[in-house]
Design a protein around this motif. Structure first.
Motif, PDB file in Angstrom:
ATOM      1  N   GLY A 150       0.824  -1.204   0.000  1.00 46.44           N
ATOM      2  CA  GLY A 150       0.000   0.000   0.000  1.00 46.44           C
ATOM      3  C   GLY A 150       0.861   1.258   0.000  1.00 46.44           C
ATOM      4  N   PHE A 151       1.954   1.207   0.755  1.00 47.62           N
ATOM      5  CA  PHE A 151       2.886   2.341   0.789  1.00 47.62           C
ATOM      6  C   PHE A 151       3.530   2.538  -0.584  1.00 47.62           C
ATOM      7  CE2 PHE A 151       7.223   4.011   1.593  1.00 47.62           C
ATOM      8  CZ  PHE A 151       6.858   5.247   2.112  1.00 47.62           C
ATOM      9  N   LEU A 152       3.890   1.424  -1.235  1.00 44.90           N
ATOM     10  CA  LEU A 152       4.459   1.501  -2.579  1.00 44.90           C
ATOM     11  C   LEU A 152       3.430   2.049  -3.567  1.00 44.90           C
ATOM     12  CD1 LEU A 152       6.718   0.933  -4.589  1.00 44.90           C
ATOM     13  CD2 LEU A 152       5.896  -1.428  -4.758  1.00 44.90           C
ATOM     14  N   ALA A 153       2.159   1.634  -3.411  1.00 40.26           N
ATOM     15  CA  ALA A 153       1.093   2.145  -4.285  1.00 40.26           C
ATOM     16  C   ALA A 153       0.947   3.653  -4.130  1.00 40.26           C
ATOM     17  CB  ALA A 153      -0.223   1.443  -3.967  1.00 40.26           C
ATOM     18  N   ALA A 154       1.061   4.144  -2.891  1.00 41.03           N
ATOM     19  CA  ALA A 154       0.963   5.586  -2.648  1.00 41.03           C
ATOM     20  C   ALA A 154       2.133   6.327  -3.291  1.00 41.03           C
ATOM     21  CB  ALA A 154       0.923   5.856  -1.144  1.00 41.03           C
ATOM     22  N   LEU A 155       3.323   5.736  -3.236  1.00 40.39           N
ATOM     23  CA  LEU A 155       4.496   6.364  -3.864  1.00 40.39           C
ATOM     24  C   LEU A 155       4.338   6.421  -5.388  1.00 40.39           C
ATOM     25  CD1 LEU A 155       7.522   4.877  -1.864  1.00 40.39           C
ATOM     26  CD2 LEU A 155       6.601   7.204  -1.756  1.00 40.39           C
ATOM     27  N   LEU A 156       3.864   5.317  -5.973  1.00 39.70           N
ATOM     28  CA  LEU A 156       3.652   5.299  -7.421  1.00 39.70           C
ATOM     29  C   LEU A 156       2.536   6.263  -7.819  1.00 39.70           C
ATOM     30  CD1 LEU A 156       3.949   1.457  -8.048  1.00 39.70           C
ATOM     31  CD2 LEU A 156       5.608   3.227  -8.654  1.00 39.70           C
ATOM     32  N   HIS A 157       1.516   6.359  -6.968  1.00 40.45           N
ATOM     33  CA  HIS A 157       0.435   7.317  -7.211  1.00 40.45           C
ATOM     34  C   HIS A 157       0.992   8.736  -7.215  1.00 40.45           C
ATOM     35  CE1 HIS A 157      -3.856   8.517  -7.066  1.00 40.45           C
ATOM     36  NE2 HIS A 157      -3.376   9.580  -6.448  1.00 40.45           N
ATOM     37  N   MET A 158       1.878   9.015  -6.264  1.00 34.97           N
ATOM     38  CA  MET A 158       2.491  10.346  -6.201  1.00 34.97           C
ATOM     39  C   MET A 158       3.318  10.607  -7.447  1.00 34.97           C
ATOM     40  SD  MET A 158       4.907  12.033  -3.233  1.00 34.97           S
ATOM     41  CE  MET A 158       6.252  10.892  -3.497  1.00 34.97           C
ATOM     42  N   GLY A 159       4.032   9.580  -7.935  1.00 31.11           N
ATOM     43  CA  GLY A 159       4.829   9.745  -9.148  1.00 31.11           C
ATOM     44  C   GLY A 159       3.971  10.113 -10.345  1.00 31.11           C
ATOM     45  N   ILE A 160       2.829   9.444 -10.494  1.00 28.59           N
ATOM     46  CA  ILE A 160       1.918   9.739 -11.602  1.00 28.59           C
ATOM     47  C   ILE A 160       1.334  11.142 -11.457  1.00 28.59           C
ATOM     48  CG2 ILE A 160      -0.266   9.078 -12.694  1.00 28.59           C
ATOM     49  CD1 ILE A 160       0.373   6.175 -11.915  1.00 28.59           C
ATOM     50  N   ASP A 161       0.933  11.499 -10.228  1.00 27.67           N
ATOM     51  CA  ASP A 161       0.355  12.824 -10.006  1.00 27.67           C
ATOM     52  C   ASP A 161       1.391  13.937 -10.200  1.00 27.67           C
ATOM     53  OD1 ASP A 161      -2.045  11.691  -9.514  1.00 27.67           O
ATOM     54  OD2 ASP A 161      -2.311  12.484  -7.489  1.00 27.67           O
ATOM     55  N   MET A 162       2.641  13.668  -9.830  1.00 29.90           N
ATOM     56  CA  MET A 162       3.693  14.664 -10.052  1.00 29.90           C
ATOM     57  C   MET A 162       3.942  14.854 -11.541  1.00 29.90           C
ATOM     58  SD  MET A 162       4.722  15.980  -7.183  1.00 29.90           S
ATOM     59  CE  MET A 162       6.346  16.646  -7.535  1.00 29.90           C
TER      60      MET A 162
ATOM     61  N   PHE B 189      -7.593  13.217 -17.444  1.00 29.70           N
ATOM     62  CA  PHE B 189      -8.315  12.478 -16.410  1.00 29.70           C
ATOM     63  C   PHE B 189      -8.327  10.977 -16.711  1.00 29.70           C
ATOM     64  CE2 PHE B 189     -12.267  10.452 -15.030  1.00 29.70           C
ATOM     65  CZ  PHE B 189     -12.184  10.626 -13.665  1.00 29.70           C
ATOM     66  N   LEU B 190      -8.694  10.605 -17.943  1.00 33.07           N
ATOM     67  CA  LEU B 190      -8.807   9.195 -18.303  1.00 33.07           C
ATOM     68  C   LEU B 190      -7.443   8.500 -18.279  1.00 33.07           C
ATOM     69  CD1 LEU B 190     -11.396   9.465 -21.220  1.00 33.07           C
ATOM     70  CD2 LEU B 190     -11.813   8.720 -18.868  1.00 33.07           C
ATOM     71  N   THR B 191      -6.412   9.177 -18.773  1.00 34.20           N
ATOM     72  CA  THR B 191      -5.068   8.595 -18.752  1.00 34.20           C
ATOM     73  C   THR B 191      -4.570   8.430 -17.328  1.00 34.20           C
ATOM     74  OG1 THR B 191      -4.561   9.644 -20.881  1.00 34.20           O
ATOM     75  CG2 THR B 191      -2.700   8.868 -19.573  1.00 34.20           C
ATOM     76  N   ASP B 192      -4.840   9.433 -16.494  1.00 38.35           N
ATOM     77  CA  ASP B 192      -4.440   9.391 -15.087  1.00 38.35           C
ATOM     78  C   ASP B 192      -5.052   8.191 -14.382  1.00 38.35           C
ATOM     79  OD1 ASP B 192      -3.396  10.653 -12.549  1.00 38.35           O
ATOM     80  OD2 ASP B 192      -5.545  10.751 -12.129  1.00 38.35           O
ATOM     81  N   GLN B 193      -6.352   7.989 -14.545  1.00 37.46           N
ATOM     82  CA  GLN B 193      -7.028   6.876 -13.882  1.00 37.46           C
ATOM     83  C   GLN B 193      -6.594   5.528 -14.463  1.00 37.46           C
ATOM     84  OE1 GLN B 193      -8.874   6.964 -11.095  1.00 37.46           O
ATOM     85  NE2 GLN B 193      -8.325   9.134 -11.086  1.00 37.46           N
ATOM     86  N   LEU B 194      -6.370   5.475 -15.761  1.00 39.25           N
ATOM     87  CA  LEU B 194      -5.914   4.235 -16.393  1.00 39.25           C
ATOM     88  C   LEU B 194      -4.550   3.822 -15.854  1.00 39.25           C
ATOM     89  CD1 LEU B 194      -6.343   2.014 -18.497  1.00 39.25           C
ATOM     90  CD2 LEU B 194      -5.295   3.520 -20.194  1.00 39.25           C
ATOM     91  N   LEU B 195      -3.661   4.797 -15.681  1.00 38.33           N
ATOM     92  CA  LEU B 195      -2.338   4.495 -15.138  1.00 38.33           C
ATOM     93  C   LEU B 195      -2.426   4.015 -13.693  1.00 38.33           C
ATOM     94  CD1 LEU B 195      -0.229   7.478 -16.567  1.00 38.33           C
ATOM     95  CD2 LEU B 195      -0.080   5.066 -17.216  1.00 38.33           C
ATOM     96  N   HIS B 196      -3.259   4.682 -12.881  1.00 35.41           N
ATOM     97  CA  HIS B 196      -3.400   4.288 -11.483  1.00 35.41           C
ATOM     98  C   HIS B 196      -3.928   2.855 -11.357  1.00 35.41           C
ATOM     99  CE1 HIS B 196      -2.281   8.115  -9.995  1.00 35.41           C
ATOM    100  NE2 HIS B 196      -3.392   8.755 -10.308  1.00 35.41           N
ATOM    101  N   ILE B 197      -4.967   2.545 -12.112  1.00 33.15           N
ATOM    102  CA  ILE B 197      -5.571   1.207 -12.031  1.00 33.15           C
ATOM    103  C   ILE B 197      -4.621   0.148 -12.581  1.00 33.15           C
ATOM    104  CG2 ILE B 197      -7.485  -0.232 -12.854  1.00 33.15           C
ATOM    105  CD1 ILE B 197      -9.237   2.268 -12.769  1.00 33.15           C
ATOM    106  N   SER B 198      -3.866   0.486 -13.625  1.00 30.90           N
ATOM    107  CA  SER B 198      -2.886  -0.457 -14.172  1.00 30.90           C
ATOM    108  C   SER B 198      -1.805  -0.781 -13.141  1.00 30.90           C
ATOM    109  CB  SER B 198      -2.236   0.122 -15.435  1.00 30.90           C
ATOM    110  OG  SER B 198      -3.196   0.325 -16.443  1.00 30.90           O
TER     111      SER B 198
END
Length: 251
Positions: free
Chosen positions: A64-76, A99-108
């Motif tokens: 979960g911590f790694l997911a948050a870090l990767l989420h931050m990377g995408i948002d940055m 928006f669609l690309t952002d969510q697609l990357l997060h879910i992937s």
């Protein structure tokens, strides 16, 4: 194999952290100030902690911590991209793509993390209290997580996704109370998807037509008089229906 359960837990945490715990102010400020991106990622991590805590599995907490870090990377990366042209007027269609690309990357990312966790850990022990509850009630933990995730998905995330997709097709509304109408429309859409989700789970597919008919009757006068609204309404209804079908069969 626990792939579906792991993926559902990660997806549930994502839905809560990225949609329900993220306020409109936070979403708007993220495009202008990097500190709001960091604040959002901390809140996102908190959502993972809340969802994963009942499992009492430290390896999953680390994921979960790694997911948050990767989420931050995408948002940055999204922040850097939008900052390059923040002085320019943002095109509506580009806002859709972001928006669609952002969510697609997060879910992937969540999908591959769930796959990696299942292959290398393959264990999802629940706390004794939760195990006892599922044992006494006879409920399936996978079914419970699926329903919770589906119910949360069909409300705010789907409403936001549909509004982003329809933003370029939205007809001009000159009514003074358009914000109230907009909010009522979102609530109607949520209830509509909830009813359809229940019908699909019961195998009553034909009954879905009754829901769509009732909704169309309520808007019949405006549909007949305003062709632009009729197209906008039809597209929104179809997107809403497709979203429920996808959510019900995937989850």
């Amino acid at each position: 194999m626990y792939f579906k359960e792991i993926f559902l837990l990660l997806l549930l945490a994502h839905v809560i952290g990225d949609f329900y715990l993220q306020t409109e102010k936070m979403a708007e400020n993220k495009t202008d100030h990097v500190r709001w991106v960091l604040i959002h990622c901390l809140v996102y991590w908190a959502a993972f902690v809340i969802v994963i805590l009942p499992v009492f599995n430290w390896s999953l907490v680390l994921y979960g911590f790694l997911a948050a870090l990767l989420h931050m990377g995408i948002d940055m990366a999204k922040y850097a991209y939008t900052s390059l042209s923040k002085k320019k007027v943002r095109a509506l269609r580009r806002e859709q793509y972001i928006f669609l690309t952002d969510q697609l990357l997060h879910i992937s990312v969540l999908f591959f993390m769930a796959y990696y966790y299942t292959v290398h850990v393959a264990s999802l022990p629940l706390s004794h209290s939760l195990t006892g509850i599922f044992s006494v009630t006879g409920l399936s933990k996978t079914a419970c997580i699926s329903w919770i995730t589906a119910l949360l998905l069909i409300h705010k995330p789907v409403n936001i996704a549909i509004s982003k997709i329809l933003i370029v097709f939205k007809p001009e509304n000159k009514d003074a109370d358009r914000e109230q109408v907009h909010n009522a429309g979102r609530l109607i859409g949520t209830i509509e998807r909830l009813i359809m989700l229940i019908f699909i789970s019961l195998g009553q597919y034909a009954a879905i037509g009754l829901v769509l008919t009732a909704k169309s009757i309520a808007r019949y006068d405006k549909i007949v008089k305003e062709p632009a609204f009729a197209e906008y309404y039809l597209l929104g209804t179809l997107l809403s229906t497709v979203s429920v079908i996808i959510i019900s069969f995937v989850l």
